[in-house]
Each structure stands twice: as C-alpha cells, then as structure tokens.
Motif scaffolding. Sequence first.
Motif: not given
Length: 309
Positions: A217-241
């Motif tokens: 992920w990118l830290e917006r505003g600073t342009a710093l880049r990070h990595e996050l170690a996870v086993d699962g990613v739940f995408v919850q960014i809205g609904l499409l008709p």
Amino acid sequence: PYDMLIVGGGPAGAAAAIYAARKGIRTGLVAERFGGQVLDTLAIENFPSVEYTEGPKLAAALEAHVRQYGVDLVTAQVARALHPAGDDGLLGIELESGATLRARSVVLAPGARWRQTGVPGEAEYRTRGVTYCPHCDGPLFKGKPVAVIGGGNSGVEAAIDLAGVASEVTLLEYEGKLRADEVLQRKLRSLPNVRVLVNAQTTEMLGDGQRLTGLRWLERGTALRHELAVDGVFVQIGLLPNTEWLKGAVKLSARGEIVIDDRGQTSLPGVFAAGDATTEPYKQIVVAMGAGSTAALSAFDYLIRTPAG
Ligand code: FAD
C-alpha cells in the motif's frame, strides 16, 4: 406469456412476486440464485418485527412464501437482454440459455455485487486469500492476520466481525477518514486487535503463487510505500448494480443504477424496477422489499390500463 415477469430472486424480486401473484395474474420469476445477497448474510438484526435472523433462513422463508402462491420459479438462469415490446405488446427477457421469456410487464430486480479494487494480484488470489464475504470466509482465517479494504459501513462491519476470529485486523481506507456510521467506528476503536490506516491506497496483492501472503500500500500524501503481511484480504469497497445487460434498454444512472421514479417506473413502458440495482439510495432488505411491492403494484396498475395483445 406471463402477465408479470420478475427478474431477480432477492428480497425485491420475491416481494414483487408475492404482490403480483396475489392479484391472480400469471407471474413468473427468473433468478440466477434465489435469495440474492441475503444468502451471503449471516446476522440480520434490522428487519422490523424480527429481532434476529440469518440470511439463509430468511431466504428460505421468502422462497416458501413465493412458492405458496404458485409463482412460476425459473432459477439457475441468467437474463442477458431485455427486448422492448413488439406489435404483440409483449416484452422479452432473453436468457443465456438462448430461450426468451415473454411478458406483458416486467419487474427488474437484479440486485448488486461487490466492487473489486482492480489492483494486480486481486484476480489471481481470489478465493486463495482474497475474498469479498466476511460472513462466508471469516472462519477460514481463524487466528491469522487479515486486512479489510474500505472504511465504509461494510468495511468497518467486516473488521468488527473479523476481529473476533482473526489474530489481527488491519483496515485500510483510501480517504483521510472512515465513512462508516459513528456507532460502528466507536465499536471498531474499542477492539484491541484492530488497526486503522487512513490515506492508504492498496496497490497490489502479493502471493507466493499458491496463496495470498500480503499486500502493498501507498501512503497517500507522503508517497511512502509499505508492505503488510496478511493471510486474507477482505475487499469491501462498495456495490455494483447487476445491470450491464440492461445498457441501452432502460435508462441507467452514471453509476449504472436503473433510474426509477417514485412508483418504480423505468424509462421503458411496462418495465418497472426495485432494489439494490436501482437509484433507490438505501440498499437494505426492508427497503428492497418495499420497493419490490411498489414496482409490482405499479406494474399491475399498468396492466389494467393496457389492453392485452
Ligand atoms: P439481491 O439480493 O442482490 O438479489 C438479486 C437477485 O437477482 C438474485 O436472485 C440474483 O441471482 C438475481 N440476478 C442478478 N442478475 C441476474 C440476471 N442477469 N439474470 C437472472 N437473475 C439475476 N440488508 C439489511 O437490511 N440488513 C442486513 O443486515 C444486511 N446485511 C448484509 C450483509 C451482506 C454481507 C450483504 C452482501 C448485504 C447485506 N444487506 C443487508 C443488504 C441486502 O442484502 C440487500 O440490500 C438486498 O439483498 C437487496 O435486495 P435485491 O433484491 O435488490 O438484490
């Protein structure tokens, strides 16, 4: 032909079918999956008069209620086009099987689906760590670290839900602050194993070729880049008709929602719509049911004013 054909078997379509069938008219309902999003919902605590129920239970009750009225249920079928009425006054719903169902009026209730981030790795690791349904897949990540993308109501609800199962939950929100209801945010902040990152733009989902291992992920505003170690990613960014197949047939909003008036009427005579697929702002079970009833009553009103054939 049907007097009224309903496309969609979620709360909106089911309510429309019950209201139509009770008028004694020939009613059909075609759905890919009866129950719709309700099938993916575990706890339902905001359906008035029912303090607590679960999605599959409500979906089964809806189906039993619809069947009791002798509605012609056509499930596991996908509609791919809506054809305007010809000289015979019959609208057509063309299915992916190639068959076309004909009806004097149509109620569209195809609902909605989760939006995807579109970043690299998302499609590759879908069902192998990337998921959209906390209630379905949460238990798979018992004792493991997970991330939730999206700080709206669904993202925060997902993070709260997952905090009880996962070892650690990191919620990433693109904007500078969460958009979820304050009561949910308060609950979220009370949980010791949840961390919230704002201005966090997910840029990639990472994996070892077999399974997801994390995200960038990118830290917006600073342009710093990070990595996050996870086993699962739940995408919850809205609904499409689910309305791609209706483009050009009925008027859609810029977001792809079917434009309806306060009677559920679409831009095409004889065609009505209800539920999450429409411009109705509140995407909820009880709202979808009310809208489905409105659409069916409006369609019935249209039928009695329109000579058959
Ligand atoms: P849907 O439920 O999306 O149903 C759409 C129907 O159309 C399905 O039968 C589908 O198979 C069918 N379909 C779609 N396209 C086609 C096609 N081309 N051809 C044939 N069939 C098609 N709401 C609440 O009120 N309380 C809650 O607690 C709650 N929790 C939720 C939790 C989750 C995880 C989710 C995903 C949603 C939740 N909601 C909740 C929202 C609620 O489920 C929706 O608002 C509601 O289901 C919308 O009903 P609908 O009938 O418009 O659409």
